[in-house]
Design a protein around this motif. Structure first.
Motif, mmCIF file in Angstrom:
data_model
loop_
_atom_site.group_PDB
_atom_site.id
_atom_site.type_symbol
_atom_site.label_atom_id
_atom_site.label_comp_id
_atom_site.label_asym_id
_atom_site.label_seq_id
_atom_site.Cartn_x
_atom_site.Cartn_y
_atom_site.Cartn_z
ATOM 1 N N ILE B 36 -38.939 -30.816 45.016
ATOM 2 C CA ILE B 36 -37.990 -30.795 46.128
ATOM 3 C C ILE B 36 -36.673 -31.454 45.716
ATOM 4 O O ILE B 36 -35.585 -30.959 46.018
ATOM 5 C CB ILE B 36 -38.604 -31.492 47.362
ATOM 6 N N ALA B 37 -36.773 -32.565 44.996
ATOM 7 C CA ALA B 37 -35.559 -33.270 44.558
ATOM 8 C C ALA B 37 -34.732 -32.390 43.625
ATOM 9 O O ALA B 37 -33.509 -32.333 43.724
ATOM 10 C CB ALA B 37 -35.932 -34.570 43.867
ATOM 11 N N TYR B 219 -36.780 -39.522 43.124
ATOM 12 C CA TYR B 219 -36.493 -38.322 43.920
ATOM 13 C C TYR B 219 -35.369 -38.557 44.916
ATOM 14 O O TYR B 219 -34.593 -37.650 45.213
ATOM 15 C CB TYR B 219 -37.761 -37.729 44.558
ATOM 16 N N THR B 220 -35.249 -39.783 45.438
ATOM 17 C CA THR B 220 -34.155 -40.041 46.376
ATOM 18 C C THR B 220 -32.813 -40.048 45.639
ATOM 19 O O THR B 220 -31.833 -39.455 46.103
ATOM 20 C CB THR B 220 -34.372 -41.390 47.092
ATOM 21 N N THR B 221 -32.768 -40.715 44.494
ATOM 22 C CA THR B 221 -31.517 -40.787 43.740
ATOM 23 C C THR B 221 -31.064 -39.393 43.315
ATOM 24 O O THR B 221 -29.905 -39.024 43.492
ATOM 25 C CB THR B 221 -31.724 -41.653 42.474
ATOM 26 N N TYR B 222 -31.975 -38.633 42.801
ATOM 27 C CA TYR B 222 -31.607 -37.338 42.241
ATOM 28 C C TYR B 222 -31.320 -36.312 43.341
ATOM 29 O O TYR B 222 -30.392 -35.529 43.247
ATOM 30 C CB TYR B 222 -32.743 -36.859 41.334
ATOM 31 N N GLY B 223 -32.118 -36.340 44.380
ATOM 32 C CA GLY B 223 -32.013 -35.269 45.372
ATOM 33 C C GLY B 223 -31.141 -35.573 46.570
ATOM 34 O O GLY B 223 -30.695 -34.657 47.260
ATOM 35 N N GLY B 224 -30.885 -36.861 46.875
ATOM 36 C CA GLY B 224 -30.044 -37.216 48.006
ATOM 37 C C GLY B 224 -30.662 -36.850 49.352
ATOM 38 O O GLY B 224 -31.889 -36.727 49.479
ATOM 39 N N PHE B 225 -29.818 -36.649 50.350
ATOM 40 C CA PHE B 225 -30.270 -36.462 51.729
ATOM 41 C C PHE B 225 -31.204 -35.263 51.871
ATOM 42 O O PHE B 225 -32.212 -35.333 52.563
ATOM 43 C CB PHE B 225 -29.052 -36.305 52.642
ATOM 44 N N HIS B 226 -30.857 -34.155 51.225
ATOM 45 C CA HIS B 226 -31.702 -32.974 51.389
ATOM 46 C C HIS B 226 -33.109 -33.215 50.840
ATOM 47 O O HIS B 226 -34.091 -32.774 51.426
ATOM 48 C CB HIS B 226 -31.067 -31.756 50.714
ATOM 49 N N ALA B 227 -33.192 -33.939 49.720
ATOM 50 C CA ALA B 227 -34.517 -34.241 49.170
ATOM 51 C C ALA B 227 -35.296 -35.114 50.151
ATOM 52 O O ALA B 227 -36.486 -34.896 50.399
ATOM 53 C CB ALA B 227 -34.381 -34.961 47.838
#
Lengths: 121, 674
Positions: B36-37, B219-227
């Motif tokens: 997802i990310a 996953y939060t760092t790489y994907g941001g809000f959408h992740a």
């Protein structure tokens, strides 16, 4: 600081999204207050062992396997709340246009304007 | 993950299917969130504004994404650990404690969502401090909101990391590879590191913290809000699936809800006991007495049933010694419960103790509910004693959930939830009113499928798994393993116990992004370097999210004392600071900058002062509750009164701002349109 009186030619009519949102917020609070008025007093007076009363297990009344105070005081209001929520969401709430996004304006200019405003204040 | 060495393979083979299920669940989970990310990161590359996409998903959330991210973020780890634990410990009265969730969807989304979304569009706001700054044209107000968010959420983030690691440790505790890694780390620490043992830090906890934090931070760092949003959707579905599978299994095992409630009606609270456990002769090696061991004592006078006790915390008789003192036990006190448990144990009573002799050294009675049948099906619920105090020192108790607290909680869940900045920022991200309307109903159905069924499931747990009152935080995974084993489908346990893990993950990622957006957008871009380039801000967003996450992880290795109390403090503190200022920002044209700032500071200081006074008064992290009312209500009242008092004393706000935010006007030309 500018006064609150409208400038000549300024808009004087409130934005319908603001008015609708405020009306809906007031109705939301009313729904919360009504649910509080039903749930907490009902559970307290029918589900709490009051001083001096002795509980006898065989006297427990149940509905669908739940203590009756939990059924009438929590389960039923929960179902009613869902019906009211459906009415609120699909019937009462206005389908407003939320407008366009004004992001991406020159942020430096915007910040300069805000800083000037702060100094003035 | 790489393949384990051959010497480890037996460890895999030895684990139960349920435990392996937990490990597989964690690995599948991690893989899914990374996918997802990756997809979310690709989305970012296509968008014009990196910040708007990274921190707000370009305001493009549809019904499922918006509803489930709102619901999943609201349902923190507590929904699947603390809440089931409360139901188990106090019975049906917890249904009243949680009852205001029946109006949480309508309050959480009906009070502010539409208007905050519109105001954020008018101002081009991406974060909550942005909204205050733009609406009042004040950098100072934005900065104040930023500082409060960073202050509260940093504490909370550390606490949530700890909760995530604890849940993972519970899930993996029986997995062979995990036990091996724990033992190896302990050995390495003893010989090389000298970090953990000296500080009383459990190596297994450190491993789980690292695994949990690595997954969330990456996953939060790489994907941001959408992740964050799409993992929330996945996690939200896992949570509801877990509950919906457990409910029929629990009802089936207990013989129907009627049967469970009738059994609970007969129950009296257990006795809390300290005992000395002895062996006849000293053993050459240490003799462990695991948690959950059942022991017995001869019947008391006037009874034919033997006394039945359960070990609440593992103790070990050291090698060469014959006894261990202060073993914490719980004694069942309800005859039908004792009979049922004895028949389940399938061991003759006389053989239950094995070589051990039990000698009771201290007995503590419940502070409320002792010898009272019905205390689990009526209010107030039972209240356990504090083991660290002597019988004479036990404070008096009026039971679980006296009336004043029932009202406080009805207020807290429904109203203060709307005041959480992590919810507010989601309300800025949906794409249309139609999405909002559908989402309100979707969240209502979702919460109905989660919260009330959890009450039913863990009322059944009280009957099915007796004697766990002192380790009720573990009741969710225990119940999952019990239910799935009973129907001979142990692999399902992995799916069920993923629910609490999903819940805590979906809360942590949101908090992490809130803090980094506050630092990058609200602090750096808007106060230090407005000319910062898009590529630099992108790099900073990644770096800050990563550094904040890593910092919280290191803090969680040795978390501060009173951590659970800090979670409660930060949640109610954020609502005290933000709810009233946001309501007047959105709905009151006359409110001034001074009035709104006074409300925010007043809410913060009044709430804080009740905790400071409580700390001085009780010598522990505990708030003073004047009239038995929670500090959040005092904080909100102070915030409201100060706003109402200060606003009329200050000049009218600029007409330009009122026109911009409250008056009907021709649409402005937008530079970015969704």
């Amino acid at each position: 600081m500018n006064s609150g009186s409208p400038a000549p030619g300024a808009a004087t009519e409130y934005d319908p999204v603001f008015l609708n949102s405020r009306r809906e917020a007031i109705v939301t609070l009313a729904i919360w207050a009504l649910s509080l008025a039903w749930v907490v007093p009902y559970c307290y007076f029918t589900g709490y062992v009051q001083d001096g009363n002795e509980f006898k297990p065989e006297q427990l009344q149940t509905v669908l396997g739940m203590p009756s105070w939990a059924f009438w005081g929590i389960a039923v209001p929960w179902v009613v709340a869902n019906i009211v929520t459906a009415w609120f969401a699909f019937v009462y709430m206005a389908d407003d246009d939320l407008g366009e996004v004004h992001e991406g304006l020159d942020i430096e200019e915007e910040i300069a304007e805000i800083s000037a405003h702060d100094r003035k204040a | 993950m790489t393949c384990p060495p051959a010497s480890l393979l037996p460890l895999f083979a030895q684990t139960t299917s349920g435990s392996n299920g937990a490990l597989i669940t964690f690995l599948v989970y991690t893989a899914a969130v990374f996918v997802i990310a990756w997809y979310s990161n690709r989305l970012q590359q296509k968008k014009e504004s990196f910040l708007s996409e990274y921190f707000l998903g370009s305001r493009s959330l549809g019904t499922w994404a918006f509803a489930l991210t709102f619901a999943a973020t609201s349902a923190s780890g507590g929904t699947f650990t603390g809440f089931p634990s409360l139901v188990y410990a106090h019975g049906w009265s917890v249904a009243l404690w949680i009852s205001s969730y029946l109006v949480v969807p309508i309050c959480g989304l009906g009070l502010l969502a539409k208007r905050i979304n519109q105001v954020a569009r008018i101002g081009g706001s991406i974060t909550v401090p942005d909204v205050f700054r733009d609406r009042f044209q004040s950098a100072r107000f934005g900065l104040l909101a930023t500082l409060l968010i960073v202050f509260f959420m940093t504490f909370n983030l550390v606490a949530q990391f700890k909760a995530g690691a604890e849940i993972l440790r519970t899930l993996l505790q029986d997995v062979g590879i995990f036990q091996w890694a724990r033992a190896e780390l302990a050995r390495f620490d003893a010989t090389q590191l000298h970090l953990f043992a000296a500080r009383d830090i459990e190596p297994g906890y450190v491993i789980c913290l690292l695994a949990f934090a690595a997954a969330v931070i990456v996953y939060t760092t790489y994907g941001g809000f959408h992740a964050v949003v799409w993992t929330d959707v996945m996690q939200g579905l896992v949570m509801v699936m877990g509950v919906l599978i457990m409910l029929p299994l629990a009802l089936y095992q207990v013989g129907g809800l009627e049967s469970a409630t009738r059994e609970m009606a007969k129950m009296t609270p257990p006795r809390v006991i300290d005992a000395r456990l002895s062996l006849e002769t000293a053993s050459d090696s240490a003799y462990p007495i695991p948690t959950g061991t059942w022991l017995t004592l001869p019947p008391q006078e006037g009874s034919e049933l033997p006394r039945l006790l359960r070990v609440s915390r593992q103790r070990t008789i050291p090698a060469g010694q014959t006894s261990v003192d202060n073993v914490p036990l719980l004694e069942l006190t309800t005859p039908s419960e004792i009979e049922r448990q004895l028949s389940r144990l399938a061991v003759p009573v006389e053989e239950l103790n094995g070589p051990l002799t039990v000698e009771v050294t201290r007995t503590l009675d419940y502070r409320y509910g002792k010898d009272q049948p019905g205390v689990y099906v009526t209010g107030p619920g039972p209240q356990a004693p504090n083991r660290s105090l002597s019988p004479e020192e036990q404070p008096a108790s009026s039971g679980f959930l006296p009336l004043s607290l029932a009202i406080s909680f009805f207020f807290m869940w429904a109203i203060s939830g709307a005041g959480q900045p992590s919810n507010m920022v989601r309300q800025m991200a949906f794409n249309s009113t139609t999405t909002l309307r559908r989402s309100i109903f979707t969240v209502a159905i979702y919460f109905s499928l989660i919260y009330f069924p959890i009450v039913l499931i863990f009322c059944c747990a009280r009957v099915l798994l007796p004697g766990m009152d002192e380790e009720s935080d573990r009741i969710m995974p225990e119940m999952a393993v019990f239910l799935t084993s009973a129907v001979n489908q142990p692999w399902l346990a992995g799916v069920l116990i993923a629910a609490p893990f999903a819940a805590v993950m979906s809360t942590v990622d949101s908090f992490l992004l809130m803090i980094s957006s506050a630092i990058v957008r609200d602090f750096y871009q808007r106060n230090i370097n407005p000319e910062v380039s898009e590529s630099r801000i992108k790099l900073m967003s990644y770096a800050v999210t990563f550094v904040v996450g890593a910092g919280a992880m290191f803090a969680a290795v040795s978390p501060p004392r009173f951590l659970q109390d800090i979670i409660v403090y930060t949640g109610s503190g954020l609502a005290s600071c933000f709810l009233i200022p946001m309501v007047v920002t959105l709905y009151w044209p006359r409110v001034t900058l001074a009035g709104a700032m006074a409300g925010m500071l007043g809410g913060f200081l009044s709430h804080l002062s009740l905790y400071v006074i409580g700390y001085v008064h009780y010598s522990e992290f505990r708030a003073l509750k004047p009239l038995g009312i929670d500090p959040i209500i005092w904080g909100l009242a102070t915030s409201l009164l100060l706003t109402l008092a200060v606003t009329p004393l200050t000049p009218q706000p600029p007409r330009k701002l009122i026109e911009r935010y409250f008056m009907k006007q021709a649409p402005r030309k937008a530079s970015v349109t969704t």
